[in-house]
Design an enzyme around this catalytic site. Structure first.
Site, PDB file in Angstrom:
ATOM      1  N   LYS A   1       0.863  -1.184   0.000  1.00  0.00           N
ATOM      2  CA  LYS A   1       0.000   0.000   0.000  1.00  0.00           C
ATOM      3  C   LYS A   1       0.899   1.233   0.000  1.00  0.00           C
ATOM      4  O   LYS A   1       1.748   1.387   0.881  1.00  0.00           O
ATOM      5  CB  LYS A   1      -0.852  -0.056   1.266  1.00  0.00           C
ATOM      6  CG  LYS A   1      -2.101   0.771   1.250  1.00  0.00           C
ATOM      7  CD  LYS A   1      -2.895   0.437   2.522  1.00  0.00           C
ATOM      8  CE  LYS A   1      -4.152   1.217   2.649  1.00  0.00           C
ATOM      9  NZ  LYS A   1      -4.754   1.045   3.976  1.00  0.00           N
TER      10      LYS A   1
HETATM   11  C1  E4P Z   1      -8.210   2.004   4.140  1.00  0.00           C
HETATM   12  O1  E4P Z   1      -7.415   1.291   3.578  1.00  0.00           O
HETATM   13  C2  E4P Z   1      -7.978   2.699   5.409  1.00  0.00           C
HETATM   14  O2  E4P Z   1      -7.302   1.804   6.263  1.00  0.00           O
HETATM   15  C3  E4P Z   1      -9.251   3.059   6.154  1.00  0.00           C
HETATM   16  O3  E4P Z   1     -10.404   2.658   5.458  1.00  0.00           O
HETATM   17  C4  E4P Z   1      -9.282   4.445   6.700  1.00  0.00           C
HETATM   18  O4  E4P Z   1     -10.528   4.651   7.326  1.00  0.00           O
HETATM   19  P1  E4P Z   1     -10.813   5.812   8.364  1.00  0.00           P
HETATM   20  O5  E4P Z   1     -11.126   7.065   7.605  1.00  0.00           O
HETATM   21  O6  E4P Z   1     -11.999   5.307   9.131  1.00  0.00           O
HETATM   22  O7  E4P Z   1      -9.584   5.936   9.221  1.00  0.00           O
END
Ligand code: E4P
Length: 218
Positions: free
Chosen positions: A85
């Site tokens: 990622k």
């Molecule tokens: C996605 O890959 C992220 O880990 C996640 O969905 C972020 O979500 P949040 O806005 O609830 O922190």
């Protein structure tokens, strides 16, 4: 249609994985901090204990593409499901291009515009992650963003998959799939709410009572 869990809590993942409905996992540095373990340990346990996962996102945190690629090398040997990622920055996109050319799965994260999603696709990303809840928190529609990315990808025939992230409720999940996300990543709490409906519960209660009465008659 693929369901990913957005957490680094291995026992929560195992519980949901045992339903046979979970395809992958996404993590981020905040979720890793919350888990109290290292990213390496979490990813390594998941690949061993949940062997059918097709994707486990491990986020690299570095300034340059070279450093990101170096960090990626730590996780890649864990297995084919490892998905690196990277953030949607120029260095992240450079890393995405190099890793994708090597056949490594890449998830470009923190996507808030169609332009970002198009560049990620150009860089060969396997997934792009638009952050639905955070769009809404900032007064623009995350669902509309998913729809716009899906439309642009369809016109340009991009094969990158839309992995909708930052979900806040079940309604978001249904709408993301409806508007073009192939995959939605969600906290376990949302996954466990997806099957539930008050009318299902009420209907079941009635059927149970009637079944017991019918059994008494027979
Ligand atoms: C996605 O890959 C992220 O880990 C996640 O969905 C972020 O979500 P949040 O806005 O609830 O922190």
């Amino acid at each position: 249609m693929k369901i990913f869990l957005d957490t680094a809590d291995v026992s929560e993942i195992q519980k949901a994985y045992s339903t046979g409905l979970i395809d992958g996992v996404t993590t981020n540095p905040t979720l890793i901090l919350r888990s109290g373990d290292t990213l390496y340990n979490v990813a390594s346990r998941l690949l061993k204990e949940c062997p059918n996962l097709i994707s486990v996102s491990t986020e690299v945190v570095a300034e340059t593409a070279d450093e990101m690629i170096e960090q990626a090398k730590t996780y890649q040997p864990l297995g084919e499901a490892i998905t690196i990622k990277v953030p949607c920055t120029i260095e992240g996109l450079k890393a995405c291009k190099i890793l994708s050319d090597q056949g490594v799965k890449v998830n470009v994260t923190l996507i808030f515009s169609v332009a970002q999603a198009l560049l990620a696709a150009k860089a060969g990303a396997t997934y792009v992650s638009p952050f639905i809840g955070r769009c809404n928190d900032n007064s623009f529609s995350g669902i509309e963003l998913v729809r716009a990315i899906a439309n642009a990808y369809s016109v340009q025939m991009c094969t990158t998959e839309i992995l909708a992230a930052s979900l806040r409720d079940v309604h978001h999940v249904s709408r993301c799939y409806t508007y073009g996300a192939s995959t939605v990543t969600m906290p376990p709490s949302i996954f466990w709410k997806m099957y539930d409906h008050v009318l299902t519960r009420e209907g079941l209660d009635q059927f149970q009572k009637d079944w017991e009465s019918a059994t008494l008659l027979g």
